[in-house]
Design a protein around this motif. Structure first.
Motif, PDB file in Angstrom:
ATOM      1  N   UNK A  65     -11.035  18.762   8.930  1.00 37.45           N
ATOM      2  CA  UNK A  65      -9.917  18.658   9.872  1.00 37.45           C
ATOM      3  C   UNK A  65      -8.599  18.932   9.147  1.00 37.45           C
ATOM      4  N   UNK A  66      -8.465  18.368   7.945  1.00 41.07           N
ATOM      5  CA  UNK A  66      -7.252  18.592   7.162  1.00 41.07           C
ATOM      6  C   UNK A  66      -7.080  20.080   6.868  1.00 41.07           C
ATOM      7  N   UNK A  67      -8.183  20.732   6.539  1.00 40.14           N
ATOM      8  CA  UNK A  67      -8.105  22.156   6.193  1.00 40.14           C
ATOM      9  C   UNK A  67      -7.763  22.994   7.427  1.00 40.14           C
ATOM     10  N   UNK A  68      -8.345  22.601   8.580  1.00 34.65           N
ATOM     11  CA  UNK A  68      -8.090  23.326   9.834  1.00 34.65           C
ATOM     12  C   UNK A  68      -6.648  23.153  10.285  1.00 34.65           C
ATOM     13  N   UNK A  69      -6.202  21.906  10.290  1.00 36.23           N
ATOM     14  CA  UNK A  69      -4.904  21.601  10.902  1.00 36.23           C
ATOM     15  C   UNK A  69      -3.754  21.686   9.912  1.00 36.23           C
ATOM     16  N   UNK A  70      -4.068  21.913   8.627  1.00 40.90           N
ATOM     17  CA  UNK A  70      -3.032  22.002   7.606  1.00 40.90           C
ATOM     18  C   UNK A  70      -2.264  20.678   7.455  1.00 40.90           C
ATOM     19  N   UNK A  71      -2.966  19.579   7.703  1.00 45.07           N
ATOM     20  CA  UNK A  71      -2.352  18.258   7.497  1.00 45.07           C
ATOM     21  C   UNK A  71      -3.051  17.571   6.344  1.00 45.07           C
ATOM     22  N   UNK A  72      -2.263  16.986   5.451  1.00 48.44           N
ATOM     23  CA  UNK A  72      -2.825  16.404   4.227  1.00 48.44           C
ATOM     24  C   UNK A  72      -3.730  15.218   4.520  1.00 48.44           C
ATOM     25  N   UNK A  73      -4.688  15.025   3.639  1.00 53.02           N
ATOM     26  CA  UNK A  73      -5.454  13.778   3.645  1.00 53.02           C
ATOM     27  C   UNK A  73      -4.579  12.728   2.974  1.00 53.02           C
ATOM     28  N   UNK A  74      -4.441  11.575   3.629  1.00 50.52           N
ATOM     29  CA  UNK A  74      -3.581  10.542   3.043  1.00 50.52           C
ATOM     30  C   UNK A  74      -4.418   9.539   2.260  1.00 50.52           C
ATOM     31  N   UNK A  75      -4.531   9.779   0.972  1.00 43.99           N
ATOM     32  CA  UNK A  75      -5.292   8.874   0.116  1.00 43.99           C
ATOM     33  C   UNK A  75      -4.480   7.612  -0.146  1.00 43.99           C
ATOM     34  N   UNK A  76      -5.187   6.525  -0.377  1.00 44.32           N
ATOM     35  CA  UNK A  76      -4.510   5.274  -0.714  1.00 44.32           C
ATOM     36  C   UNK A  76      -4.399   5.190  -2.238  1.00 44.32           C
ATOM     37  N   UNK A  77      -3.188   4.978  -2.680  1.00 32.03           N
ATOM     38  CA  UNK A  77      -2.936   4.947  -4.120  1.00 32.03           C
ATOM     39  C   UNK A  77      -3.641   3.749  -4.756  1.00 32.03           C
ATOM     40  N   UNK A  80      -9.463   7.002   3.273  1.00 36.89           N
ATOM     41  CA  UNK A  80      -9.760   7.706   4.535  1.00 36.89           C
ATOM     42  C   UNK A  80     -11.117   8.416   4.481  1.00 36.89           C
ATOM     43  N   UNK A  81     -11.521   8.826   3.286  1.00 32.51           N
ATOM     44  CA  UNK A  81     -12.834   9.433   3.104  1.00 32.51           C
ATOM     45  C   UNK A  81     -13.519   8.667   1.986  1.00 32.51           C
ATOM     46  N   UNK A  82     -14.811   8.377   2.158  1.00 30.44           N
ATOM     47  CA  UNK A  82     -15.496   7.600   1.128  1.00 30.44           C
ATOM     48  C   UNK A  82     -15.847   8.507  -0.034  1.00 30.44           C
ATOM     49  N   UNK A  83     -14.824   8.914  -0.754  1.00 32.60           N
ATOM     50  CA  UNK A  83     -15.033   9.795  -1.899  1.00 32.60           C
ATOM     51  C   UNK A  83     -15.603   8.993  -3.063  1.00 32.60           C
ATOM     52  N   UNK A  84     -16.704   9.495  -3.630  1.00 34.67           N
ATOM     53  CA  UNK A  84     -17.350   8.790  -4.726  1.00 34.67           C
ATOM     54  C   UNK A  84     -17.172   9.558  -6.024  1.00 34.67           C
ATOM     55  N   UNK A  85     -16.434   8.939  -6.962  1.00 38.39           N
ATOM     56  CA  UNK A  85     -16.360   9.526  -8.301  1.00 38.39           C
ATOM     57  C   UNK A  85     -17.723   9.457  -8.987  1.00 38.39           C
ATOM     58  N   UNK A  86     -18.487   8.424  -8.667  1.00 40.06           N
ATOM     59  CA  UNK A  86     -19.816   8.291  -9.273  1.00 40.06           C
ATOM     60  C   UNK A  86     -20.659   9.515  -8.957  1.00 40.06           C
ATOM     61  N   UNK A  87     -20.616   9.961  -7.695  1.00 42.12           N
ATOM     62  CA  UNK A  87     -21.414  11.122  -7.309  1.00 42.12           C
ATOM     63  C   UNK A  87     -20.877  12.398  -7.962  1.00 42.12           C
ATOM     64  N   UNK A  88     -19.582  12.622  -7.858  1.00 46.84           N
ATOM     65  CA  UNK A  88     -19.036  13.903  -8.309  1.00 46.84           C
ATOM     66  C   UNK A  88     -18.982  14.007  -9.830  1.00 46.84           C
ATOM     67  N   UNK A 104       0.839  -1.205   0.000  1.00 45.19           N
ATOM     68  CA  UNK A 104       0.000   0.000   0.000  1.00 45.19           C
ATOM     69  C   UNK A 104       0.872   1.253   0.000  1.00 45.19           C
ATOM     70  N   UNK A 105       0.536   2.174  -0.879  1.00 48.65           N
ATOM     71  CA  UNK A 105       1.251   3.442  -0.920  1.00 48.65           C
ATOM     72  C   UNK A 105       0.228   4.555  -0.756  1.00 48.65           C
ATOM     73  N   UNK A 106       0.626   5.616  -0.109  1.00 48.58           N
ATOM     74  CA  UNK A 106      -0.302   6.710   0.114  1.00 48.58           C
ATOM     75  C   UNK A 106       0.053   7.897  -0.758  1.00 48.58           C
ATOM     76  N   UNK A 107      -0.968   8.655  -1.125  1.00 50.94           N
ATOM     77  CA  UNK A 107      -0.779   9.899  -1.850  1.00 50.94           C
ATOM     78  C   UNK A 107      -1.080  11.031  -0.877  1.00 50.94           C
TER      79      UNK A 107
END
Lengths: 144, 219
Positions: B106-118, B50-58, A111-114
């Motif tokens: 939270x990411x926007x508040x704390x200035x910490x990136x969302x870590x998406x899974x590749x 980390x977030x259930x982002x849906x390409x189908x919706x967007x 697993x790699x993160x972006x």
């Protein structure tokens, strides 16, 4: 030394074989000091037939001193380090380490993160370098 | 003198030659099959994000263009994953109390990136450039599948070299007019062979020999 004769006497050659680094005057087994008895060698070779392969005349003559020398592998002054890892074990470990290092590099489904920006700098195109002017030329008549 | 081997040895040796060859062929086939299986290519494997982002919706429901988020796709090697700021453009107003968007805020508040899974990962020894494919009329959905129908993102293609080369041997089959590149629902028309040839000439696509050259992708 435990395996002496009962009377403690030892043949000088035997003494050398068993304990070469304890004696005061180490007998030198290198071949230079033992001139080859050519007549004896000729006598030995007289009854041999067919092709013969050898690296030295001593080997051809089956000189017992030479065979002893070969047997001990390291002729003079060198001694093996018995307790620790010796050369062969070291090579074995190195080979195994290399092989296993290669194996450790094999990974499926890793697993790699972006990790994107939170607020991306203006004018940035991801994947391309962003250049800044770090010095500003200005005409003399007009302050910056 | 007695025979060393019993007569049946003849039969056994013949049979064992046959089964030996069969076993070797099966083992080779198994290894090659495994290398092409989704277990190793990750095709159709949906990743937990980390977030259930849906390409189908967007993309599908809202009709947002790919380039609104993946801004670099036309000019860079990478399509680019959008910054949190892009999410907040809308979600500071829309669904701004939704619990499942809390990681974004939270990411926007704390200035910490969302870590998406590749999800899509090419080998390091492949030089792949999104920009050139987009600019030469290869559509997003040709490789990424119909993203507008994916609630959670998965890899639609095997991303094997054979799969890349299929297209590099016959690029005409997937070339689209420029205005169709970002259309997720594009299907090759009946006269694609004819159109593809015309588009290849228009886009000045290199010869098949050049496209298949090792150094086109491995630099």
């Amino acid at each position: 030394m435990s395996d002496h004769d009962i009377d403690g006497s030892m043949h000088p050659h035997e003494a050398h074989q068993q304990d070469s680094h304890e004696g005061e005057q180490v007998e030198d087994l290198t071949l230079r000091e033992r001139p080859l008895d050519l007549a004896a060698v000729r006598a030995k070779l007289q009854f041999k037939s067919g092709p013969q392969y050898w690296r030295t005349i001593e080997e051809l003559a089956e000189d017992p001193h030479f065979e002893d020398l070969l047997h001990r592998e390291f002729p003079r002054q060198a001694s093996e380090w018995d307790e620790a890892v010796d050369r062969r074990d070291f090579l074995k470990l190195m080979a195994a380490s290399l092989a296993f290092a290669g194996l450790a590099g094999c990974k499926a489904n890793e697993q790699a993160n972006i990790v994107p920006y939170v607020k991306q700098p203006d004018g940035m195109i991801l994947g391309k370098p962003l250049f800044f002017a770090t010095a500003m030329p200005f005409p003399a008549s007009r302050p910056l | 003198m007695a025979q060393i081997f019993h007569r049946s040895t003849n039969f056994i040796s013949k049979v064992s030659v046959f089964f030996g060859a069969l076993l070797a062929a099966l083992a080779l086939g198994g290894v090659m099959g495994l290398a092409r299986a989704p277990y190793l290519t990750n095709q159709n494997v949906t990743r937990e994000q980390p977030i259930q982002f849906s390409h189908k919706h967007h993309v599908g429901d809202d009709g947002i263009d790919c380039r609104y988020c993946h801004t670099a796709v036309e000019s860079s090697a990478t399509a680019g994953v959008p910054p949190t700021k892009t999410c907040m453009n809308c979600h500071s107003v829309l669904f701004n109390n939704a619990g499942y968007l809390e990681p974004v805020r939270e990411s926007y508040r704390t200035d910490k990136s969302i870590e998406w899974v590749r999800v899509h990962r090419l080998a390091d020894y492949v030089y792949f450039n999104h920009g050139i494919h987009i600019n030469k009329g290869v559509g997003c959905s040709s490789c990424h599948g119909q993203v507008n129908q994916m609630p959670l993102m998965f890899q639609a293609s095997p991303l094997l070299m054979a799969w890349c080369v299929d297209c590099h041997r016959n690029p005409e089959a997937v070339l689209r007019p420029r205005d169709q590149v970002f259309n997720m629902d594009w299907k090759a028309p009946a006269n694609q062979a004819e159109i593809g040839k015309k588009l290849a000439a228009e886009y000045k696509i290199q010869s098949v020999e050049q496209l298949q050259s090792c150094s086109t992708c491995h630099r």
